[in-house]
Design a protein around this motif. Structure first.
Motif, PDB file in Angstrom:
ATOM      1  N   SER A 165      -6.600  -3.776  -8.582  1.00 55.31           N
ATOM      2  CA  SER A 165      -6.033  -2.443  -7.572  1.00 55.31           C
ATOM      3  C   SER A 165      -5.043  -1.772  -8.182  1.00 55.31           C
ATOM      4  CB  SER A 165      -5.710  -3.530  -6.447  1.00 55.31           C
ATOM      5  OG  SER A 165      -6.526  -4.207  -5.581  1.00 55.31           O
TER       6      SER A 165
ATOM      7  N   ARG B 221      -2.488   1.500  -6.325  1.00 58.00           N
ATOM      8  CA  ARG B 221      -2.161   2.364  -5.336  1.00 58.00           C
ATOM      9  C   ARG B 221      -1.607   3.710  -5.873  1.00 58.00           C
ATOM     10  NH1 ARG B 221       1.574   0.730  -0.236  1.00 58.00           N
ATOM     11  NH2 ARG B 221      -0.251  -0.439   0.117  1.00 58.00           N
TER      12      ARG B 221
ATOM     13  N   TYR C 149      -1.032   8.701   0.034  1.00 50.80           N
ATOM     14  CA  TYR C 149      -1.574   7.510  -0.832  1.00 50.80           C
ATOM     15  C   TYR C 149      -2.983   7.538  -1.101  1.00 50.80           C
ATOM     16  CZ  TYR C 149       3.352   6.601   0.334  1.00 50.80           C
ATOM     17  OH  TYR C 149       4.485   6.616   0.595  1.00 50.80           O
TER      18      TYR C 149
ATOM     19  N   GLN D 261      -5.086   3.905  -1.805  1.00 48.97           N
ATOM     20  CA  GLN D 261      -4.978   2.492  -2.070  1.00 48.97           C
ATOM     21  C   GLN D 261      -6.578   2.090  -2.476  1.00 48.97           C
ATOM     22  OE1 GLN D 261      -2.778  -0.077  -2.063  1.00 48.97           O
ATOM     23  NE2 GLN D 261      -4.156  -1.394  -3.034  1.00 48.97           N
TER      24      GLN D 261
ATOM     25  N   ASN E  84      -8.893  -0.773  -4.033  1.00 54.05           N
ATOM     26  CA  ASN E  84      -9.013  -2.048  -4.516  1.00 54.05           C
ATOM     27  C   ASN E  84     -10.622  -2.219  -4.998  1.00 54.05           C
ATOM     28  OD1 ASN E  84      -6.834  -2.729  -3.203  1.00 54.05           O
ATOM     29  ND2 ASN E  84      -7.831  -3.015  -0.960  1.00 54.05           N
TER      30      ASN E  84
END
Length: 122
Positions: A17, A19, A80, A82, A84
């Motif tokens: 992951s 960010r 942002y 994110q 994953n």
């Protein structure tokens, strides 16, 4: 002047992951939908995700649905991403930019910045 400063990229293993952050200045951030685009070597730049002014609507490229989440903090003038369950095919330079939701195109308040490099590799 308008500035969009992307950060948070790096080298990550598949399944990992990251960010990403994009700090905006020089325009009224909260008045614009925002988006993330990416460009992989030898490929055209593509839309990854977009979010409306207060985050009420979001959209994603089919290739990242269920893995990536876009969100924003208007108090910090920051958007942002994110990411994953990263895959090697997510390797690219990622850029943020204001977005025209009606025409589904980038709003060019400035030239593309340096972006942030994401490399997914074992």
């Amino acid at each position: 002047q308008v500035q969009l400063v992307e950060s948070g990229g790096g080298l990550v293993q598949p399944g990992g992951s990251l960010r990403l952050s994009c700090a905006a200045s020089g325009f009224t951030f909260s008045s614009y939908a925002m988006s993330w685009y990416r460009q992989a070597p030898g490929k055209e730049r593509e839309l990854v995700a977009a979010i409306t002014t207060i985050g009420g609507r979001k959209k994603y490229a089919d290739s990242v649905k269920g893995r990536f989440t876009i969100f924003r903090d208007n108090a910090k003038n920051t958007v942002y991403l994110q990411m994953n369950s990263l895959k090697p095919e997510d390797t690219a330079v990622y850029h943020c930019t204001p977005y025209n939701w009606a025409t589904m195109t980038r709003i060019s308040l400035s030239s593309w910045g340096q972006g942030t490099q994401v490399t997914v590799s074992s």
